[in-house]
Design an enzyme around this catalytic site. Structure first.
Site, mmCIF file in Angstrom:
data_model
loop_
_atom_site.group_PDB
_atom_site.id
_atom_site.type_symbol
_atom_site.label_atom_id
_atom_site.label_comp_id
_atom_site.label_asym_id
_atom_site.label_seq_id
_atom_site.Cartn_x
_atom_site.Cartn_y
_atom_site.Cartn_z
ATOM 1 N N ASN A 35 70.414 33.244 57.988
ATOM 2 C CA ASN A 35 69.405 33.146 57.096
ATOM 3 C C ASN A 35 68.163 33.799 57.811
ATOM 4 O O ASN A 35 67.084 34.300 56.476
ATOM 5 C CB ASN A 35 69.633 32.010 56.739
ATOM 6 N N ARG A 82 77.606 39.136 41.184
ATOM 7 C CA ARG A 82 77.994 39.444 42.363
ATOM 8 C C ARG A 82 79.799 39.065 42.650
ATOM 9 O O ARG A 82 80.008 37.910 41.386
ATOM 10 C CB ARG A 82 77.745 38.908 43.421
ATOM 11 N N ARG A 136 70.658 41.635 44.896
ATOM 12 C CA ARG A 136 70.030 41.492 46.768
ATOM 13 C C ARG A 136 71.237 41.718 47.728
ATOM 14 O O ARG A 136 71.521 40.999 48.113
ATOM 15 C CB ARG A 136 68.691 40.754 46.823
ATOM 16 N N HIS A 168 70.512 37.131 35.705
ATOM 17 C CA HIS A 168 71.127 36.908 36.868
ATOM 18 C C HIS A 168 71.812 35.500 36.145
ATOM 19 O O HIS A 168 72.122 35.254 36.296
ATOM 20 C CB HIS A 168 70.044 35.733 37.177
ATOM 21 N N TYR A 206 80.493 27.891 47.311
ATOM 22 C CA TYR A 206 79.178 27.350 46.578
ATOM 23 C C TYR A 206 79.763 26.307 45.678
ATOM 24 O O TYR A 206 81.045 26.417 45.170
ATOM 25 C CB TYR A 206 79.139 28.477 45.784
#
EC number: 2.7.4.1
Length: 694
Positions: free
Chosen positions: A57, A378, A408, A438, A472
């Site tokens: 991170n 992604r 990214r 997105h 997630y």
């Protein structure tokens, strides 16, 4: 009030110091990750993984946030932040905090986690701590596997200082020629293709750079090794591609990915034992300032601790968890089930494979399906989603994929599988000029047995990534609702055909209506409260930075509306400030799963509205991305989401609480009242709602 064209103005009547600094808030988020690593109540190898997450991170923070600020300062584009700080002040402040956190991180590893690992017969040792038999094993390993891939580079009048790539671990070495007495500097890059920690004997490891350092005489034969020190460089790795003027965005990104390696240095990490002479040389050659130097106890690059966290020691990890498969009945096709009712899925508690992935795979195999349209931001290289889309194209279905190749750090992978989709005959659209795509959308067009066309949709908060769907926390709506399907169809037409559609029935879409839609509903909530009707605002998001939305929440608080914000990372809002935000609570939950869903709920006088989707409350999401929120119309789903939000911010739920001065305090277990871990609660219940949504 003030605003740029096309935006809702900020409320300049509110106090100037009402915003917390976003960079400092991000570092405080990573501090919360570190507090999990420090938590002795967590399984040991999970603590090791949180140490690795903290390190990676922080790498990203320097590569993107610090690098971006330095770049704007260099070009003269940097301005005072919303928190009132000048750019250099932000840099200096974040450097101090980041250095303190890195020292705390190193101390947690050295003084707490290493001894705990040792008690479990897992050891990470320096070279001098190894037994002679272990050193002999590593000597053989060095000759066979390490030595052939090393390239020693000496610096002299004929050999300039070598380029140091970003995030690479290196050894800075000083050697002396015994014939001439000349002292020379040399650099050896620690190979990234080898494990970060070499196994000297079962469950006993040593850093790879220690093995290399012990054999430097083989690399510099005939030379005297005077000293050696590990160092690591972080460079600017944020992409700079102007897609407003680039004709072929794909090729431009491929070129930029090659140039990314040569970005300016934003951080130099060195072991605290480094000599002043070697540090001065590195500082001069790399062009770094004193505040960019981070001296920490070794070893460096603890992001590599994932290797240790992956050890097969189940008793030192979270207990296994198998997601529920009950969201969609297996005896019915996805399309039959969705004609009967909407389905809301909550990953990872609901299986991604048996819901969203199953929907794509059934659509690809179903001869009645005519077209599939999907956004991909992604996904994994071996994704069953991509394979299903390729199968659908091979079966003659129209397959349209909107690929955001500027996701990214996933740009290279996205380019690879986007080309794979193109070669299979899919229609691939590479994002949108000037905006990142997105939103998370799937549209299936199917001809029913009676000849009519029906559209089926999925709108989610997370990426179509089967692997991260197990880690997630995300929400998704699967539906055959006609209005939602019409909205999704029009949004796809906007993405692929550049239509000028700006308003929708059941969606809020950035950059046109999302911010204004959220703020309008905040203002409505104020009206409900003033009229004596029930009013309550509940938000769940990854980041809350947008000043316009924050100002609206401040006005709601001033009017007496209770506001609950459940945020994972950055929060620029100051809660609990008298006269400004005393009716606002901010909570953060971190744990086994990455909290990732975005939910926005309004009490609406007793008839609540709940929306969820892809957008965080940041400038980039609201102004520079295509984002979508969908309204949840099923009363059962809506009420369960409201209960979830209330549980997340409840006083007896384990979480961090934000104070008005920007300090986060963990409210966790104590002797009198152990707090509820909401993720464990959801896992144990296996389902956070009944199958029929009631």
């Amino acid at each position: 009030m003030s605003a740029t064209p096309g935006q809702i103005p900020r409320d300049d009547s509110l106090p100037e110091d009402r915003f917390l600094d976003r960079e400092e808030s991000w570092l405080q988020f990573n501090q919360r990750v570190l507090e999990l690593a420090e938590d002795q109540g967590l399984p040991l190898l999970e603590r090791v993984r949180f140490l690795a997450i903290f390190a990676t991170n922080l790498d990203e923070f320097f590569m993107v946030r610090v690098a971006g600020l330095l770049r704007r300062m260099a070009t003269g584009l940097a301005v005072r932040s919303a928190s009132g700080r000048q750019p250099r002040e932000v840099l200096e402040r974040t450097a101090v905090i980041a250095h303190d956190l890195m020292l705390r991180h190193a101390a947690c590893f050295r003084d707490d986690v290493l001894p705990a690992l040792s008690k479990q017969d897992i050891e990470i040792l320096r070279w001098e701590e190894l037994a002679e038999t272990e050193r002999e094993h590593l000597r053989r390993l060095f000759r066979e596997r390490i030595y052939p891939v090393l390239t020693p580079l000496v610096v002299d009048s004929a050999h300039p200082f070598p380029y140091i790539s970003g995030l690479s671990l290196n050894l800075a070495i000083v050697v002396r020629d015994p014939d001439t007495e000349a002292r020379l500097f040399a650099r050896v890059k620690v190979p990234e293709v080898l494990p970060r920690f070499m196994e000297a004997s079962p469950n006993r490891f040593t850093p790879l750079e220690d093995v290399i350092a012990a054999h430097l005489t083989q690399l510099f034969s005939g030379m005297e090794i005077l000293e050696h020190h590990a160092f690591r460089v972080t460079r600017n790795q944020d992409l700079e591609v102007d897609d407003d003027i680039t004709e072929d965005l794909l090729q431009a990104l491929e070129r930029e990915l090659l140039r990314r390696r040569f970005g300016p240095v934003v951080r130099l990490e060195v072991e605290e034992s480094i000599s002043p002479e070697v540090l001065d040389l590195l500082t001069d050659e790399l062009g770094v300032e004193e505040r960019q130097i981070y001296r920490v106890p070794g070893p460096l690059n603890l992001g590599g601790l994932n290797q240790i966290a992956d050890l097969d020691r189940s008793e030192l990890k979270y207990p296994p968890f198998v997601p529920s498969k009950a969201a969609l009945p297996t005896e019915l096709s996805v399309f039959t089930a969705l004609r009967e009712r909407d389905v809301v899925v909550h990953h990872p508690y609901d299986s991604f494979a048996t819901t969203v992935q199953r929907m794509v795979e059934e659509a690809a195999a179903d001869p009645r399906v005519l077209a599939i349209k999907q956004t991909l931001y992604r996904t994994s290289g071996d994704s069953p989603i991509v394979d299903a889309l390729i199968d659908a194209a091979a079966a003659g279905k129209q397959v349209v994929v909107v690929v955001e190749i500027k996701a990214r750090f996933d740009e290279s992978a996205n380019i690879e599988w986007a080309r794979k989709l193109e070669q299979a005959g899919c229609h691939v659209v590479y994002g949108f000029v000037g905006l990142k795509t997105h939103c998370k959308l799937l549209l299936v067009v199917r001809q029913e047995p009676d000849g009519t066309l029906r559209r089926y949709c999925h709108i989610g908060t997370g990426n179509y990534h089967p692997k991260t769907a197990r880690l997630y926390e995300d929400l998704g709506l699967l539906t055959a609702d006609r209005e939602i399907a019409e909205d999704v169809t029009e949004l796809f037409n906007h993405l692929t055909g550049y239509s000028r559609q700006v308003s929708y029935r059941q969606l809020l879409v950035a950059p046109n209506t999302l911010r204004s839609g959220l703020v309008l509903r905040i203002e409505r909530e104020i009206g409900h409260h003033r009229a004596g009707r029930p009013a309550h605002i509940r938000f769940k998001c990854n980041s809350l930075v947008d000043e316009v939305v924050i100002d609206a929440l401040y006005r709601a608080s001033q009017a007496g509306v209770p506001v609950d914000v459940w945020v994972r990372g950055i929060c620029a809002l100051r809660p609990g400030v008298p006269g400004l935000s005393e009716n606002i609570r901010v909570r953060s939950v971190l744990g086994r799963f990455l909290e990732h869903s975005r939910v926005f709920a309004y009490e609406c006088g007793g008839n609540p509205e709940v929306w969820f989707g892809s957008a965080d409350l940041m400038h980039r999401n609201l102004d520079r991305r295509i984002e979508a929120l969908v309204r949840v119309n099923d009363v059962g789903h809506r009420d369960e989401l409201l209960r979830l939000l209330d549980k997340g911010v409840a006083a007896d739920t384990s979480s961090w609480w934000l104070a008005g001065d920007g300090v986060w305090t963990r409210h966790h277990n104590d002797a009198d009242s152990p707090a509820l871990d909401i993720q464990t609660h959801l896992m144990r219940s296996r389902r956070w709602r009944t199958v029929d949504g009631g």
